[in-house]
Design a protein around this motif. Structure first.
Motif, mmCIF file in Angstrom:
data_model
loop_
_atom_site.group_PDB
_atom_site.id
_atom_site.type_symbol
_atom_site.label_atom_id
_atom_site.label_comp_id
_atom_site.label_asym_id
_atom_site.label_seq_id
_atom_site.Cartn_x
_atom_site.Cartn_y
_atom_site.Cartn_z
ATOM 1 N N THR A 112 34.637 23.936 74.439
ATOM 2 C CA THR A 112 36.004 23.816 73.923
ATOM 3 C C THR A 112 36.946 24.515 74.890
ATOM 4 O OG1 THR A 112 35.266 23.739 71.616
ATOM 5 C CG2 THR A 112 37.547 24.387 72.008
ATOM 6 N N THR A 121 44.298 21.938 72.546
ATOM 7 C CA THR A 121 42.903 22.335 72.712
ATOM 8 C C THR A 121 42.005 21.113 72.573
ATOM 9 O OG1 THR A 121 43.313 24.558 71.849
ATOM 10 C CG2 THR A 121 41.037 23.772 71.804
ATOM 11 N N ARG A 148 39.380 14.858 68.895
ATOM 12 C CA ARG A 148 38.925 16.114 69.509
ATOM 13 C C ARG A 148 40.077 16.934 70.085
ATOM 14 N NH1 ARG A 148 36.476 15.475 73.844
ATOM 15 N NH2 ARG A 148 36.896 13.244 74.201
ATOM 16 N N SER A 173 38.129 19.919 72.087
ATOM 17 C CA SER A 173 36.798 20.364 71.675
ATOM 18 C C SER A 173 35.749 19.353 72.125
ATOM 19 C CB SER A 173 36.745 20.548 70.155
ATOM 20 O OG SER A 173 37.036 19.328 69.498
#
Length: 222
Positions: free
Chosen positions: A51, A119, A104, A121
């Motif tokens: 991540t 972000t 994601r 992941s």
């Protein structure tokens, strides 16, 4: 009367020149207005399956008004490829557009703190590419823009064992220190020996002079 008009004209000219000089000084001394600035890390490496946060922060001349503020993220497979919009923030609403990431990608920024980061992941090899962060904060007219070159790696490079290198470096350093010390000692001994020889020669010369003086005195007495 003519003289009075001339004096009035000169006074007006002096006043105009003084005002012009004051305005000029203000323009010279006053600092230029700051503009939109976006801060990103231009090259980011991420391990496959991890991540990672793509940080994007900005500075603006004005405070953030969420009713007018907007920003978006785009993705490119290469620098010459077409930019694909995948996240849009406008009037407090966040929309994810691109199916590539399959949920994601999450917006993890805070516009009130000048942060519009995202972000990713479960990073995949297909995520590799060029990411663009665009920020608009009216009434600031300038569009902020940040570019991130994102690379995905499959394994972490092994750490190099530096124990041998440290041992070799310490040994070489110690040997050099011993050699330098030996050279200094030899040099000191040679200098001391030269000084002793010079003092002995000087002593012999003085004794020779004394003996010659005593012999001359005896001959004269005879």
């Amino acid at each position: 009367m003519l003289l009075l008009n001339q004096m009035r004209t000169q006074a007006w000219m002096k006043l105009i020149s003084t005002c012009f000089l004051g305005v000029s000084l203000i323009l010279i001394v006053a600092p230029p207005a700051s503009s939109m600035e976006v801060m990103v890390t231009h090259n980011i490496n991420a391990l496959n399956g991890s991540t990672i946060k793509l940080a994007c922060n900005f500075n603006s001349c004005y405070r953030v008004d969420k009713s007018k503020f907007s920003m978006n993220w785009t993705y490119q497979e290469c620098f010459n490829c077409t930019e694909e919009l995948f996240l849009l923030y406008k009037q407090k609403d966040i929309n994810l557009w691109h199916p590539r990431f399959g949920g994601r990608v999450v917006f993890t920024g805070n516009p009130d703190k000048n942060d519009v980061s995202v972000t990713i992941s479960e990073v995949q090899l297909s995520d590799e590419g060029v990411y663009h962060c665009y920020v608009k904060n009216p009434p600031d007219r300038q569009l902020g823009h940040g570019v991130i070159n994102f690379n995905v790696i499959t394994e972490v490079p092994p750490e190099r064992d530096s124990t041998i290198a440290v041992i070799i470096g310490a040994s070489v350093g110690g040997l050099l220190a011993v050699l330098i010390l030996a050279m200094v000692v030899v040099k000191c001994l040679r200098r001391r020996k030269k000084q002793e020889l010079a003092s002995q020669e000087q002593k012999l010369e003085e004794e020779g002079k004394n003996e010659g003086g005593e012999g001359g005195a005896e001959d004269s007495s005879k």
